[in-house]
Design a protein around this motif. Structure first.
Motif, PDB file in Angstrom:
ATOM      1  N   PRO A 222       0.583  -1.205   0.097  1.00  0.00           N
ATOM      2  CA  PRO A 222       0.162   0.045  -0.026  1.00  0.00           C
ATOM      3  C   PRO A 222       0.783   1.294   0.023  1.00  0.00           C
ATOM      4  CG  PRO A 222      -0.800  -1.575   1.384  1.00  0.00           C
ATOM      5  CD  PRO A 222       0.405  -2.064   0.979  1.00  0.00           C
ATOM      6  N   ASP A 223       1.997   1.210   0.533  1.00  0.00           N
ATOM      7  CA  ASP A 223       2.921   2.498   0.699  1.00  0.00           C
ATOM      8  C   ASP A 223       3.922   2.630  -0.589  1.00  0.00           C
ATOM      9  OD1 ASP A 223       4.687   0.572   1.254  1.00  0.00           O
ATOM     10  OD2 ASP A 223       5.127   1.053   3.276  1.00  0.00           O
ATOM     11  N   GLN A 224       3.616   1.545  -1.553  1.00  0.00           N
ATOM     12  CA  GLN A 224       4.692   1.616  -2.642  1.00  0.00           C
ATOM     13  C   GLN A 224       6.100   1.427  -2.384  1.00  0.00           C
ATOM     14  OE1 GLN A 224       2.929   1.606  -5.684  1.00  0.00           O
ATOM     15  NE2 GLN A 224       1.328   0.977  -4.508  1.00  0.00           N
ATOM     16  N   LYS A 225       6.352   0.650  -1.248  1.00  0.00           N
ATOM     17  CA  LYS A 225       7.724   0.866  -0.782  1.00  0.00           C
ATOM     18  C   LYS A 225       8.402  -0.887  -1.106  1.00  0.00           C
ATOM     19  CE  LYS A 225       7.875   4.297   2.605  1.00  0.00           C
ATOM     20  NZ  LYS A 225       8.139   4.598   4.293  1.00  0.00           N
ATOM     21  N   ALA A 226       7.471  -1.565  -1.398  1.00  0.00           N
ATOM     22  CA  ALA A 226       7.849  -3.184  -1.488  1.00  0.00           C
ATOM     23  C   ALA A 226       7.110  -3.758  -2.588  1.00  0.00           C
ATOM     24  CB  ALA A 226       7.339  -3.843  -0.373  1.00  0.00           C
ATOM     25  N   LEU A 227       7.738  -4.376  -3.319  1.00  0.00           N
ATOM     26  CA  LEU A 227       7.002  -5.053  -4.621  1.00  0.00           C
ATOM     27  C   LEU A 227       7.735  -6.657  -4.832  1.00  0.00           C
ATOM     28  CD1 LEU A 227       6.010  -4.910  -7.666  1.00  0.00           C
ATOM     29  CD2 LEU A 227       8.349  -4.335  -8.503  1.00  0.00           C
ATOM     30  N   LEU A 228       6.526  -7.357  -4.892  1.00  0.00           N
ATOM     31  CA  LEU A 228       6.949  -8.654  -5.190  1.00  0.00           C
ATOM     32  C   LEU A 228       6.604  -9.115  -6.307  1.00  0.00           C
ATOM     33  CD1 LEU A 228       7.405 -11.528  -3.736  1.00  0.00           C
ATOM     34  CD2 LEU A 228       4.696 -11.704  -3.524  1.00  0.00           C
ATOM     35  N   ARG A 229       7.556  -9.733  -7.123  1.00  0.00           N
ATOM     36  CA  ARG A 229       7.434 -10.182  -8.559  1.00  0.00           C
ATOM     37  C   ARG A 229       7.639 -11.788  -8.414  1.00  0.00           C
ATOM     38  NH1 ARG A 229       8.985  -7.809 -13.580  1.00  0.00           N
ATOM     39  NH2 ARG A 229       9.809  -6.156 -12.645  1.00  0.00           N
ATOM     40  N   LEU A 230       6.458 -12.303  -9.356  1.00  0.00           N
ATOM     41  CA  LEU A 230       6.317 -13.742  -9.395  1.00  0.00           C
ATOM     42  C   LEU A 230       6.639 -13.708 -10.936  1.00  0.00           C
ATOM     43  CD1 LEU A 230       5.996 -16.836  -9.160  1.00  0.00           C
ATOM     44  CD2 LEU A 230       3.806 -16.387  -8.760  1.00  0.00           C
ATOM     45  N   GLU A 231       7.863 -14.391 -11.615  1.00  0.00           N
ATOM     46  CA  GLU A 231       7.943 -14.453 -12.872  1.00  0.00           C
ATOM     47  C   GLU A 231       8.692 -15.835 -13.311  1.00  0.00           C
ATOM     48  OE1 GLU A 231       9.509 -11.430 -16.521  1.00  0.00           O
ATOM     49  OE2 GLU A 231       9.965 -10.945 -14.576  1.00  0.00           O
TER      50      GLU A 231
ATOM     51  N   ASP B  28      16.096 -20.110 -15.615  1.00  0.00           N
ATOM     52  CA  ASP B  28      17.421 -19.912 -15.362  1.00  0.00           C
ATOM     53  C   ASP B  28      17.789 -18.994 -13.985  1.00  0.00           C
ATOM     54  OD1 ASP B  28      18.138 -21.343 -17.619  1.00  0.00           O
ATOM     55  OD2 ASP B  28      17.907 -19.543 -18.695  1.00  0.00           O
ATOM     56  N   ASP B  29      16.637 -18.628 -13.536  1.00  0.00           N
ATOM     57  CA  ASP B  29      16.902 -17.693 -12.316  1.00  0.00           C
ATOM     58  C   ASP B  29      15.529 -17.851 -11.224  1.00  0.00           C
ATOM     59  OD1 ASP B  29      18.215 -15.906 -10.760  1.00  0.00           O
ATOM     60  OD2 ASP B  29      17.891 -14.262 -11.983  1.00  0.00           O
ATOM     61  N   GLN B  30      15.910 -17.072 -10.290  1.00  0.00           N
ATOM     62  CA  GLN B  30      14.791 -17.153  -9.186  1.00  0.00           C
ATOM     63  C   GLN B  30      13.190 -16.746  -9.711  1.00  0.00           C
ATOM     64  OE1 GLN B  30      16.907 -18.852  -7.243  1.00  0.00           O
ATOM     65  NE2 GLN B  30      16.462 -17.525  -5.311  1.00  0.00           N
ATOM     66  N   TRP B  31      12.392 -17.435  -9.177  1.00  0.00           N
ATOM     67  CA  TRP B  31      11.025 -17.125  -9.779  1.00  0.00           C
ATOM     68  C   TRP B  31      10.359 -16.068  -8.945  1.00  0.00           C
ATOM     69  CZ3 TRP B  31       7.583 -21.061 -12.422  1.00  0.00           C
ATOM     70  CH2 TRP B  31       8.413 -21.923 -13.177  1.00  0.00           C
ATOM     71  N   TRP B  32      10.625 -15.855  -7.530  1.00  0.00           N
ATOM     72  CA  TRP B  32      10.028 -14.965  -6.822  1.00  0.00           C
ATOM     73  C   TRP B  32      11.191 -14.081  -6.478  1.00  0.00           C
ATOM     74  CZ3 TRP B  32       4.846 -15.442  -5.003  1.00  0.00           C
ATOM     75  CH2 TRP B  32       4.599 -16.776  -5.319  1.00  0.00           C
TER      76      TRP B  32
END
Length: 258
Positions: A53-62, A66-70
């Motif tokens: 909500p404060d736009q300070k944290a972003l979680l990406r699941l991709e 060849d690399d990390q997914w989360w």
């Protein structure tokens, strides 16, 4: 005569770090519905983005072979540099959820663990390398790079009998220790995790190390587990006591090990 209730075959697996990734919704749905994180998507890309909500944290699941997914990123604040945490595809969602639950807790407990090695030592993990610990079955390793004067990133690596990597979690040097400790406490937890698709997602594992108990569970209880989790996390953000949720535990109809 009414039809018998529908059941689902569920595997209860220990140790939990060898239980496969699980359902990503265990993390993403509570972040959105219980913690107010907003989501964005791109219909042309197989990824999920969630912002605090404060736009300070972003979680990406991709998905990335060849690399990390989360990947979890937190921007710099006046009293703390920016930090990150990332997790491989087969990292159990229960372990990642321990980190996001701790991050979003509006009133973290004063006695929340701050030593990432504490729970591991209590669970019988042994010294490994210069600054690490190894699980009793020697399939999981936690270590911190750097020196006591200049500590670096944390690495959690899980392998199988052939010492090939199954998954890895990484925490940047500036990740708050209580968040790393939340992950390692969940890693050390002896309770099994449940999976309904483990036969399709687990790599070949040594039956002398992994215990898998298969049980038929009423489908309604399996389906309600995520909703119960959302309700529990949402209650942390209210000042009034949450409405009690009736117990959903029921004795299994059948049980067997394999």
């Amino acid at each position: 005569m009414s039809p018998a209730p529908e059941t689902v075959e569920v595997d209860f697996i220990t140790p939990r770090h060898l239980a496969s990734g699980g359902d990503p919704a265990w993390i993403t749905v509570p972040l959105h519905r219980a913690c107010g994180w907003s989501y964005g998507d791109d219909p042309l890309m197989p990824r999920v983005l969630l912002s605090s909500p404060d736009q300070k944290a972003l979680l990406r699941l991709e998905p990335d072979p060849d690399d990390q997914w989360w990947t979890l990123h937190q921007v710099a604040e006046p009293n703390r540099p920016a930090w990150y945490a990332s997790f491989g595809a087969r990292t159990p969602v229960e372990l990642i959820a321990a980190v996001t639950d701790a991050l979003t807790d509006p009133a973290p407990a004063a006695d929340a663990p701050g030593d990432p090695y504490g729970a591991l030592r209590q669970a019988g993990w042994s010294p490994y390398g210069d600054n690490g610990l190894a699980s009793p079955d020697k399939t999981a390793y936690v270590e911190r790079l750097g020196t006591p004067a200049d500590p670096g990133a944390w690495f959690v690596t899980v392998t199988h009998a052939l010492h090939q990597k199954i998954w890895q979690a990484r925490f940047g040097a500036h990740t708050p220790p209580p968040l790393v400790a939340a992950f390692t406490a969940a890693l050390a937890d002896p309770k099994p995790v449940h999976r309904t698709d483990s036969g399709r997602s687990l790599p070949p594992l040594d039956p002398d190390i992994v215990t898998r108990k298969t049980t038929d569970v009423l489908a309604v209880y399996v389906a309600s587990a995520l909703e119960d989790r959302v309700h529990s996390l949402a209650a942390r953000h209210t000042t009034t006591p949450p409405v009690p949720t009736p117990s959903r535990q029921a004795p299994p109809r059948h049980g067997r090990s394999r």
